[in-house]
Design a protein around this motif. Structure first.
Motif, PDB file in Angstrom:
ATOM      1  N   GLY A  71      33.439  39.849  29.444  1.00 43.56           N
ATOM      2  CA  GLY A  71      34.736  40.112  30.019  1.00 43.56           C
ATOM      3  C   GLY A  71      35.379  41.410  29.574  1.00 43.56           C
ATOM      4  O   GLY A  71      35.082  41.953  28.510  1.00 43.56           O
ATOM      5  N   TRP A 100      29.712  49.078  36.211  1.00 45.40           N
ATOM      6  CA  TRP A 100      29.075  47.782  36.441  1.00 45.40           C
ATOM      7  C   TRP A 100      27.581  47.934  36.644  1.00 45.40           C
ATOM      8  O   TRP A 100      26.804  47.035  36.293  1.00 45.40           O
ATOM      9  CB  TRP A 100      29.721  47.071  37.635  1.00 45.40           C
ATOM     10  N   PHE A 117      29.824  37.678  39.332  1.00 40.73           N
ATOM     11  CA  PHE A 117      30.940  38.614  39.156  1.00 40.73           C
ATOM     12  C   PHE A 117      32.194  37.981  39.741  1.00 40.73           C
ATOM     13  O   PHE A 117      32.298  37.797  40.958  1.00 40.73           O
ATOM     14  CB  PHE A 117      30.629  39.941  39.837  1.00 40.73           C
ATOM     15  N   ASP A 118      33.139  37.651  38.857  1.00 43.61           N
ATOM     16  CA  ASP A 118      34.381  37.014  39.273  1.00 43.61           C
ATOM     17  C   ASP A 118      35.360  38.101  39.720  1.00 43.61           C
ATOM     18  O   ASP A 118      36.304  38.450  39.018  1.00 43.61           O
ATOM     19  CB  ASP A 118      34.975  36.202  38.124  1.00 43.61           C
ATOM     20  N   GLY A 119      35.138  38.616  40.881  1.00 41.75           N
ATOM     21  CA  GLY A 119      35.970  39.662  41.432  1.00 41.75           C
ATOM     22  C   GLY A 119      35.437  40.053  42.793  1.00 41.75           C
ATOM     23  O   GLY A 119      34.419  39.532  43.263  1.00 41.75           O
ATOM     24  N   VAL A 254      36.341  33.400  46.260  1.00 38.66           N
ATOM     25  CA  VAL A 254      37.112  33.377  45.018  1.00 38.66           C
ATOM     26  C   VAL A 254      38.450  32.696  45.304  1.00 38.66           C
ATOM     27  O   VAL A 254      39.311  33.256  45.979  1.00 38.66           O
ATOM     28  CB  VAL A 254      37.331  34.800  44.469  1.00 38.66           C
ATOM     29  N   GLY A 371      33.974  39.239  34.323  1.00 35.91           N
ATOM     30  CA  GLY A 371      35.301  39.347  34.903  1.00 35.91           C
ATOM     31  C   GLY A 371      36.308  39.766  33.863  1.00 35.91           C
ATOM     32  O   GLY A 371      35.960  40.247  32.775  1.00 35.91           O
ATOM     33  N   GLY A 372      37.590  39.579  34.190  1.00 38.60           N
ATOM     34  CA  GLY A 372      38.655  40.003  33.302  1.00 38.60           C
ATOM     35  C   GLY A 372      39.065  38.916  32.330  1.00 38.60           C
ATOM     36  O   GLY A 372      39.160  37.744  32.677  1.00 38.60           O
ATOM     37  N   THR A 377      44.114  42.159  33.637  1.00 38.12           N
ATOM     38  CA  THR A 377      42.830  42.359  34.304  1.00 38.12           C
ATOM     39  C   THR A 377      42.383  41.112  35.050  1.00 38.12           C
ATOM     40  O   THR A 377      41.341  41.136  35.700  1.00 38.12           O
ATOM     41  CB  THR A 377      41.737  42.729  33.279  1.00 38.12           C
ATOM     42  N   SER A 378      43.131  40.028  34.933  1.00 37.07           N
ATOM     43  CA  SER A 378      42.704  38.784  35.575  1.00 37.07           C
ATOM     44  C   SER A 378      43.924  37.932  35.870  1.00 37.07           C
ATOM     45  O   SER A 378      45.015  38.167  35.344  1.00 37.07           O
ATOM     46  CB  SER A 378      41.762  38.009  34.652  1.00 37.07           C
ATOM     47  N   LEU A 392      38.666  33.435  35.220  1.00 38.64           N
ATOM     48  CA  LEU A 392      37.216  33.262  35.294  1.00 38.64           C
ATOM     49  C   LEU A 392      36.735  32.029  34.542  1.00 38.64           C
ATOM     50  O   LEU A 392      35.595  31.600  34.700  1.00 38.64           O
ATOM     51  CB  LEU A 392      36.487  34.507  34.792  1.00 38.64           C
ATOM     52  N   GLN A 395      35.585  29.497  36.929  1.00 35.50           N
ATOM     53  CA  GLN A 395      34.257  29.746  37.477  1.00 35.50           C
ATOM     54  C   GLN A 395      33.180  29.331  36.482  1.00 35.50           C
ATOM     55  O   GLN A 395      32.162  28.745  36.848  1.00 35.50           O
ATOM     56  CB  GLN A 395      34.101  31.238  37.835  1.00 35.50           C
TER      57      GLN A 395
END
Length: 787
Positions: A71, A100, A117-119, A254, A371-372, A377-378, A392, A395
């Motif tokens: 993260g 990335w 990738f949680d985004g 998502v 992810g963040g 960032t999240s 995340l 997830q």
């Protein structure tokens, strides 16, 4: 001590069962309606109870073996910001996509199984070469990446397609990849990026949709959350970058799916926009990892290839967090991954010593959720375990459950409804039958904590969520109804009866009488009872010792009567009256007692023991003896309240009462303590030790009555006394056969072994008299008793 379920409770159940069932039905129906419609804030109460149970009973899961989090944390933000080279190559957050590319490449070099990738990546970067660098890594390495996509109300709908799940391709080669000609190495900064060919909407739909079979389930629609009074607008997928669509193996929706209070507790697995079905990001990733060509969703079951998991009947599932996310998942900073990659690159290209940042094998065979983590960032969401957790985490929890764990499922509503009915029934029955003020106060908290533990067992051992608020609401409704009934209706009738009989009966028996709901009538009734009479031997002589101190006599007499009366009432007697030192009581009235004769016999034996103890006390104090004789007789007698409306006396009249009084007086002739009549003996013989003494005619009666001496409870007779009783029976038979000399010899032998046996002495004197003065024949063997 009163038994848990006594005759009192049986009577109350008989009288109140309709009320109990009615309250149970109303409380169950009311709680169910509140649950269905959200009345009385029952949903909030249910969520709170579920959170408490979850955090108390299900924490402590082992760290995930399959899922690891990488993260963007505070260390990443600060580390890149302080590194001029990193800033030049990747910018500041949000970072360019070549970062990335480096991270994904290094994770695969270190043996990662797949990346989630949680985004979303649906907008071009300012430098498209960085986007192309990511595409190049994905294509060359065949990275099994699952990428998120979002939905938007302003997005045009995608056409309906026949979805086919695309599986991740095998890596093109093993081992580390060579350096890539991208921005931070040798790429031409002035080169024009190549425009990717346009994608048809059908191609985008095939990439994003996932085949989901859902017989018996209606998938939730992608619509805007209701807010205000505006219409609920349909939502449609936002396509990822065109260059990523043919490159990324899997895409997933998502969605945070938080409850109304903002907490993450449950998940759905697929949604529909009326054209196609779209799987959530963790489900799409798990389908690829498990080799599932399609997802099968049925009420209560989720199938991914060969793996089948129980879920809720509506197609949802509760998340099994197992504790704070830091305890469940190992989390690695993106900055640490980037530094580890950079050091390996330095080692390969320049031969510098390699000092790894991360231990060898950190990512091997792990599914990496990227992810963040840092605020900003999240999405920060609350879970039952934490007030703030990165989005995340949801997830990661869902993915871990799909791969090797499981979900918490909700018990069928029918089971929760059955428990609700049981709790309501228990509450109303317990409070209605017990009628205890202490229980009325203690039961609601006991109900809450008891059901908390009960549902906790299901959570801990079965991972099943049984509804808590609905049964507790029903229990509270039923308890309030019971308390109201007890205090508004029952108390008045109970007190009326209690006042009438509290002075004559033990409290337990008064309670039973109350529950019979039948006050003995002034007119009276005929029933079989056992009458008890007792008297102190030589009371006239006894009282003369106190002629100068009548108060001392009253104190002694009160002491005696209190001790005797307490024993009698404890055995179920109704005190009739005191006549000086005499005690008169009834067994079997006003309360029905099928065992009235047995109770009376046991009471008489207990009185004998109590008087013996009192006599010893009085001797030690230098006070007169209170040797007591007793007579018991069972018969049908007329019982009731005799007197007037102003003064009532509950008593019995009839020949049976007179015989009981005569039996008490007959003790003097036989030097005995307790005499019982023939009917009493017949009713109680299986429970007592007794011997036949004689056949007599009482004063004023021609009828012959058999007398019995009550000796002990069944089985409590000593060997010496039993031998005496047997010899007496032999002598009595000889006496009735007019064999007086033989009877004398037997009785003399009996007295030699037991000199204190009064009946043997009395019969010996009579037999000796008949030896010297033979009676007229035929001899009937009946003794006439005077008053």
């Amino acid at each position: 001590m009163r038994p848990p379920f006594s005759r009192v409770h049986a009577l109350r159940l008989r009288n109140r069962w309709k009320f109990i069932l009615l309250v149970t039905a109303l409380a169950t129906a009311g709680a169910a309606l509140c649950q269905r419609h959200g009345w009385l804030r029952i949903h909030d109460a249910e969520l709170a109870a579920y959170d408490q149970g979850l955090t108390f009973f299900t924490r402590g899961h082992a760290r995930s073996r399959d899922v690891l989090i990488v993260g963007i944390d505070d260390r990443t933000l600060q580390g890149i910001r302080d590194n001029a080279r990193y800033v030049r190559n990747y910018g500041v957050y949000p970072y360019s996509r070549n970062l990335w590319a480096r991270v994904f490449e290094h994770l695969m070099d270190e043996g990662a199984r797949a990346i989630v990738f949680d985004g979303v990546m649906d907008e071009r970067g300012t430098d498209e070469s960085n986007d192309l660098a990511l595409v190049q890594v994905l294509e060359e390495r065949g990275i099994p990446l699952s990428l998120g996509f979002s939905v938007n109300a302003g997005q045009p709908p995608l056409p309906r397609v026949e979805p086919v799940n695309r599986f991740p391709r095998s890596p093109a080669r093993e081992g580390p990849s060579p350096s890539l000609p991208v921005a931070d190495l040798a790429a031409d900064p002035f080169a024009e990026p190549q425009e990717p060919p346009p994608l048809a909407p059908e191609d985008v739909a095939r990439a994003l949709a996932l085949p989901v079979e859902h017989p018996g389930l209606v998938l939730p629609a992608l619509v805007q959350k209701p807010g205000g009074t505006g219409p609920r607008l349909p939502l449609h997928p936002v396509p990822p970058l065109p260059m990523l669509v043919p490159t990324v193996p899997g895409f997933g929706l998502v969605m945070m799916e938080e409850d109304a209070d903002g907490k993450l507790r449950r998940t759905r697995f697929a949604y529909s926009d009326e054209a196609n079905t779209y799987a959530t990001l963790p489900l799409a990733a798990a389908a690829d990892l498990l080799g599932a060509e399609r997802v099968e969703l049925t009420p209560g079951r989720l199938r991914l290839g060969a793996r089948e998991l129980p879920i809720n009947l509506d197609g949802t599932a509760e998340l099994d967090f197992g504790g704070p996310w830091q305890e469940r998942f190992q989390a690695i900073s993106v900055y640490a991954v980037l530094e580890d990659w950079a050091r390996r690159r330095e080692h390969r290209e320049r031969g510098t010593p390699f000092v790894p940042v991360l231990p060898e094998g950190t990512f091997r065979d792990k599914v990496i959720v990227v992810g963040g983590l840092s605020v900003g960032t999240s999405d920060v969401k609350a879970t039952p375990f934490q007030s703030e957790a990165p989005g995340l985490v949801k997830q990661a929890v869902v993915l871990d459950a799909l791969l090797s764990g499981g979900f918490i499922t909700q018990a069928p509503f029918a089971l929760s409804l059955l428990l609700t009915c049981a709790v309501a029934l228990l509450s109303v029955a317990l409070l209605t039958l017990a009628r205890s003020p202490l229980l009325e106060i203690a039961w609601p908290p006991a109900l809450y904590f008891g059901f908390f533990l009960f549902t906790g067992v299901f959570l801990e051992h079965g991972r099943v969520h049984v509804l808590s608020a609905m049964p507790i609401y029903a229990g509270v409704f039923a308890s309030l109804a019971s308390v109201a009934f007890n205090h508004m209706f029952a108390n008045r009738e109970r007190e009326r009866l209690r006042q009438a009989f509290n002075r004559f009966l033990d409290k337990t028996l008064v309670d039973q009488l109350v529950e019979q709901q039948r006050l003995p009538s002034l007119e009276g009734e005929t029933r079989e009872i056992t009458a008890f009479f007792s008297d102190i031997r030589g009371f006239s002589t006894f009282s003369e010792r106190f002629k100068d101190d009548p108060r001392a006599l009253v104190a002694l007499l009160n002491r005696y009567l209190t001790r005797v009366s307490s024993v009698l009432m404890a055995h179920g007697a109704c005190l009739d009256k005191y006549i000086g030192d005499a005690v008169v009581c009834l067994f079997g009235a006003p309360l029905d007692m099928p065992d009235h004769a047995v109770r009376a016999c046991h009471a008489a034996l207990a009185v004998r023991d109590e008087v013996d103890a009192l006599r010893a006390e009085l001797r030690a104090e230098g006070l007169p003896d209170v040797y007591t004789r007793m007579g018991l007789n069972s018969a049908e007698m007329f019982v009731g309240n005799f007197g007037s409306e102003h003064l009532l006396d509950y008593t019995a009249i009839g020949d049976g009462m007179n015989l009981a009084a005569r039996l008490e007086g007959a003790n003097k002739a036989y030097d005995t303590v307790i005499l019982i009549g023939p009917r009493t003996y017949a009713l109680a013989r299986e429970h007592i030790e007794a011997r036949e003494l004689d056949r007599v005619r009482v004063a004023g009666k021609a009828e012959v009555v058999t007398l019995y001496e009550l000796l002990a409870r069944k089985g409590a007779l000593s060997a010496v006394r039993r031998a005496t009783v047997e010899r007496y029976a032999e002598a009595l038979a000889l006496y009735r056969a007019a064999c007086f000399e033989l009877a004398v010899r037997v009785l003399e032998a009996a007295l030699a072994a037991d000199p204190e046996d009064g009946p043997s002495r009395a019969l010996l004197a009579r037999c000796s008299h008949h030896v010297s003065h033979p009676p007229a024949m035929p001899f009937e063997g009946v003794t006439n008793l005077e008053k």
